[in-house]
Design a protein around this motif. Structure first.
Motif, PDB file in Angstrom:
ATOM      1  N   PRO A  37      -7.356 -24.058 -37.792  1.00 12.05           N
ATOM      2  CA  PRO A  37      -6.389 -23.377 -38.660  1.00 12.05           C
ATOM      3  C   PRO A  37      -6.401 -21.869 -38.397  1.00 12.05           C
ATOM      4  CG  PRO A  37      -7.753 -24.893 -39.925  1.00 12.05           C
ATOM      5  CD  PRO A  37      -8.346 -24.812 -38.558  1.00 12.05           C
ATOM      6  N   LYS A  38      -5.279 -21.222 -38.653  1.00  8.80           N
ATOM      7  CA  LYS A  38      -5.155 -19.779 -38.393  1.00  8.80           C
ATOM      8  C   LYS A  38      -6.137 -18.939 -39.204  1.00  8.80           C
ATOM      9  CE  LYS A  38      -0.372 -19.787 -36.872  1.00  8.80           C
ATOM     10  NZ  LYS A  38      -0.538 -19.324 -35.506  1.00  8.80           N
ATOM     11  N   ASN A  39      -6.615 -19.457 -40.338  1.00  8.68           N
ATOM     12  CA  ASN A  39      -7.539 -18.685 -41.168  1.00  8.68           C
ATOM     13  C   ASN A  39      -8.984 -18.779 -40.673  1.00  8.68           C
ATOM     14  OD1 ASN A  39      -7.736 -21.414 -41.983  1.00  8.68           O
ATOM     15  ND2 ASN A  39      -8.566 -20.807 -43.957  1.00  8.68           N
ATOM     16  N   VAL A  40      -9.236 -19.528 -39.606  1.00  3.39           N
ATOM     17  CA  VAL A  40     -10.581 -19.651 -39.043  1.00  3.39           C
ATOM     18  C   VAL A  40     -10.716 -18.659 -37.889  1.00  3.39           C
ATOM     19  CG1 VAL A  40     -12.195 -21.183 -37.845  1.00  3.39           C
ATOM     20  CG2 VAL A  40     -10.776 -22.079 -39.698  1.00  3.39           C
ATOM     21  N   ASP A  41     -11.645 -17.722 -38.019  1.00  2.00           N
ATOM     22  CA  ASP A  41     -11.904 -16.754 -36.953  1.00  2.00           C
ATOM     23  C   ASP A  41     -12.775 -17.399 -35.889  1.00  2.00           C
ATOM     24  OD1 ASP A  41     -10.505 -14.734 -38.279  1.00  2.00           O
ATOM     25  OD2 ASP A  41     -12.294 -14.098 -39.378  1.00  2.00           O
ATOM     26  N   ILE A  42     -12.420 -17.198 -34.624  1.00  4.47           N
ATOM     27  CA  ILE A  42     -13.182 -17.739 -33.506  1.00  4.47           C
ATOM     28  C   ILE A  42     -13.490 -16.591 -32.560  1.00  4.47           C
ATOM     29  CG2 ILE A  42     -13.184 -19.365 -31.583  1.00  4.47           C
ATOM     30  CD1 ILE A  42     -11.074 -20.997 -33.169  1.00  4.47           C
ATOM     31  N   TYR A  43     -14.784 -16.366 -32.296  1.00  3.86           N
ATOM     32  CA  TYR A  43     -15.219 -15.291 -31.415  1.00  3.86           C
ATOM     33  C   TYR A  43     -16.238 -15.821 -30.417  1.00  3.86           C
ATOM     34  CZ  TYR A  43     -13.521 -12.311 -35.226  1.00  3.86           C
ATOM     35  OH  TYR A  43     -12.757 -11.709 -36.190  1.00  3.86           O
ATOM     36  N   ARG A  44     -16.283 -15.202 -29.241  1.00  2.00           N
ATOM     37  CA  ARG A  44     -17.425 -15.407 -28.358  1.00  2.00           C
ATOM     38  C   ARG A  44     -18.603 -14.717 -29.037  1.00  2.00           C
ATOM     39  NH1 ARG A  44     -16.324 -12.586 -23.268  1.00  2.00           N
ATOM     40  NH2 ARG A  44     -14.910 -11.366 -24.537  1.00  2.00           N
ATOM     41  N   LYS A  45     -19.794 -15.260 -28.871  1.00  2.00           N
ATOM     42  CA  LYS A  45     -20.949 -14.743 -29.602  1.00  2.00           C
ATOM     43  C   LYS A  45     -21.188 -13.262 -29.346  1.00  2.00           C
ATOM     44  CE  LYS A  45     -25.702 -15.574 -30.852  1.00  2.00           C
ATOM     45  NZ  LYS A  45     -26.853 -16.454 -30.754  1.00  2.00           N
ATOM     46  N   GLU A  46     -21.056 -12.816 -28.088  1.00  2.00           N
ATOM     47  CA  GLU A  46     -21.328 -11.406 -27.788  1.00  2.00           C
ATOM     48  C   GLU A  46     -20.318 -10.494 -28.483  1.00  2.00           C
ATOM     49  OE1 GLU A  46     -19.062 -13.121 -24.196  1.00  2.00           O
ATOM     50  OE2 GLU A  46     -20.650 -13.788 -25.557  1.00  2.00           O
ATOM     51  N   ILE A  47     -19.088 -10.939 -28.649  1.00  2.00           N
ATOM     52  CA  ILE A  47     -18.081 -10.157 -29.366  1.00  2.00           C
ATOM     53  C   ILE A  47     -18.404 -10.142 -30.861  1.00  2.00           C
ATOM     54  CG2 ILE A  47     -15.633 -10.000 -29.979  1.00  2.00           C
ATOM     55  CD1 ILE A  47     -16.294  -9.289 -27.034  1.00  2.00           C
ATOM     56  N   PHE A  48     -18.789 -11.302 -31.404  1.00  2.00           N
ATOM     57  CA  PHE A  48     -19.158 -11.401 -32.822  1.00  2.00           C
ATOM     58  C   PHE A  48     -20.313 -10.471 -33.141  1.00  2.00           C
ATOM     59  CE2 PHE A  48     -21.574 -13.440 -36.275  1.00  2.00           C
ATOM     60  CZ  PHE A  48     -20.600 -13.438 -37.257  1.00  2.00           C
ATOM     61  N   GLU A  49     -21.327 -10.455 -32.273  1.00  2.00           N
ATOM     62  CA  GLU A  49     -22.485  -9.584 -32.499  1.00  2.00           C
ATOM     63  C   GLU A  49     -22.085  -8.107 -32.405  1.00  2.00           C
ATOM     64  OE1 GLU A  49     -25.217 -11.131 -29.598  1.00  2.00           O
ATOM     65  OE2 GLU A  49     -25.986 -12.652 -30.985  1.00  2.00           O
ATOM     66  N   ALA A  50     -21.187  -7.768 -31.485  1.00  2.00           N
ATOM     67  CA  ALA A  50     -20.728  -6.375 -31.372  1.00  2.00           C
ATOM     68  C   ALA A  50     -19.962  -5.958 -32.629  1.00  2.00           C
ATOM     69  CB  ALA A  50     -19.847  -6.218 -30.137  1.00  2.00           C
ATOM     70  N   ILE A  51     -19.158  -6.852 -33.185  1.00  2.00           N
ATOM     71  CA  ILE A  51     -18.427  -6.565 -34.420  1.00  2.00           C
ATOM     72  C   ILE A  51     -19.401  -6.343 -35.570  1.00  2.00           C
ATOM     73  CG2 ILE A  51     -16.892  -7.570 -36.172  1.00  2.00           C
ATOM     74  CD1 ILE A  51     -15.432  -8.971 -33.804  1.00  2.00           C
ATOM     75  N   GLN A  52     -20.406  -7.214 -35.674  1.00  2.00           N
ATOM     76  CA  GLN A  52     -21.409  -7.055 -36.734  1.00  2.00           C
ATOM     77  C   GLN A  52     -22.129  -5.715 -36.610  1.00  2.00           C
ATOM     78  OE1 GLN A  52     -23.775 -10.680 -36.266  1.00  2.00           O
ATOM     79  NE2 GLN A  52     -23.072 -11.321 -38.288  1.00  2.00           N
ATOM     80  N   GLN A  53     -22.517  -5.355 -35.400  1.00  2.00           N
ATOM     81  CA  GLN A  53     -23.223  -4.092 -35.178  1.00  2.00           C
ATOM     82  C   GLN A  53     -22.325  -2.907 -35.536  1.00  2.00           C
ATOM     83  OE1 GLN A  53     -24.508  -3.479 -31.139  1.00  2.00           O
ATOM     84  NE2 GLN A  53     -26.013  -1.961 -31.737  1.00  2.00           N
ATOM     85  N   SER A  54     -21.076  -2.989 -35.150  1.00  2.00           N
ATOM     86  CA  SER A  54     -20.131  -1.924 -35.474  1.00  2.00           C
ATOM     87  C   SER A  54     -19.941  -1.805 -36.984  1.00  2.00           C
ATOM     88  CB  SER A  54     -18.788  -2.211 -34.794  1.00  2.00           C
ATOM     89  OG  SER A  54     -17.842  -1.237 -35.135  1.00  2.00           O
ATOM     90  N   ASN A  55     -19.850  -2.926 -37.671  1.00  2.00           N
ATOM     91  CA  ASN A  55     -19.700  -2.909 -39.132  1.00  2.00           C
ATOM     92  C   ASN A  55     -20.929  -2.315 -39.809  1.00  2.00           C
ATOM     93  OD1 ASN A  55     -17.171  -4.033 -38.959  1.00  2.00           O
ATOM     94  ND2 ASN A  55     -17.830  -6.104 -39.454  1.00  2.00           N
ATOM     95  N   GLN A  56     -22.112  -2.661 -39.304  1.00  2.00           N
ATOM     96  CA  GLN A  56     -23.341  -2.107 -39.876  1.00  2.00           C
ATOM     97  C   GLN A  56     -23.391  -0.588 -39.674  1.00  2.00           C
ATOM     98  OE1 GLN A  56     -26.411  -4.381 -37.946  1.00  2.00           O
ATOM     99  NE2 GLN A  56     -26.258  -6.083 -39.398  1.00  2.00           N
ATOM    100  N   GLN A  57     -22.985  -0.131 -38.487  1.00  2.00           N
ATOM    101  CA  GLN A  57     -22.984   1.299 -38.211  1.00  2.00           C
ATOM    102  C   GLN A  57     -21.984   2.016 -39.115  1.00  2.00           C
ATOM    103  OE1 GLN A  57     -25.092   3.097 -36.146  1.00  2.00           O
ATOM    104  NE2 GLN A  57     -24.161   4.790 -37.249  1.00  2.00           N
ATOM    105  N   ALA A  58     -20.818   1.424 -39.293  1.00  2.00           N
ATOM    106  CA  ALA A  58     -19.800   2.028 -40.162  1.00  2.00           C
ATOM    107  C   ALA A  58     -20.299   2.117 -41.604  1.00  2.00           C
ATOM    108  CB  ALA A  58     -18.504   1.221 -40.097  1.00  2.00           C
ATOM    109  N   ALA A  59     -20.984   1.077 -42.065  1.00  2.00           N
ATOM    110  CA  ALA A  59     -21.525   1.087 -43.431  1.00  2.00           C
ATOM    111  C   ALA A  59     -22.573   2.193 -43.582  1.00  2.00           C
ATOM    112  CB  ALA A  59     -22.121  -0.272 -43.776  1.00  2.00           C
TER     113      ALA A  59
END
Length: 76
Positions: A37-59
């Protein structure tokens, strides 16, 4: 971790609404097709981890900025 063997053209179903199909196998590379479904986000793991790291840095940046503002408001 669940480990399954699949051949080209075979599909896995997750939670009745996500399908993962093996499209091609070339040496050690497997090409997968994912239907979800369109509401399910799908990422390659390395991209997902980069997003998490970026979010933590922004916080952390927001917290530091807030502390900086509070410090200068008290000085004034």
């Amino acid at each position: 971790m669940l480990v399954l063997s699949r051949k080209k053209g075979e599909t896995l179903v997750i939670d009745e609404n996500i399908e993962i199909t093996v499209l091609a196998i070339d040496g050690e590379t497997v090409k997968l097709g994912i239907s979800a479904p369109k509401n399910v986000d799908i990422y390659r793991k390395e991209i997902f981890e980069a997003i998490q790291q970026s979010n933590q840095q922004a916080a952390m940046d927001v917290k530091q900025l807030s502390q900086f503002k509070q410090f200068h408001e008290k000085k004034d």
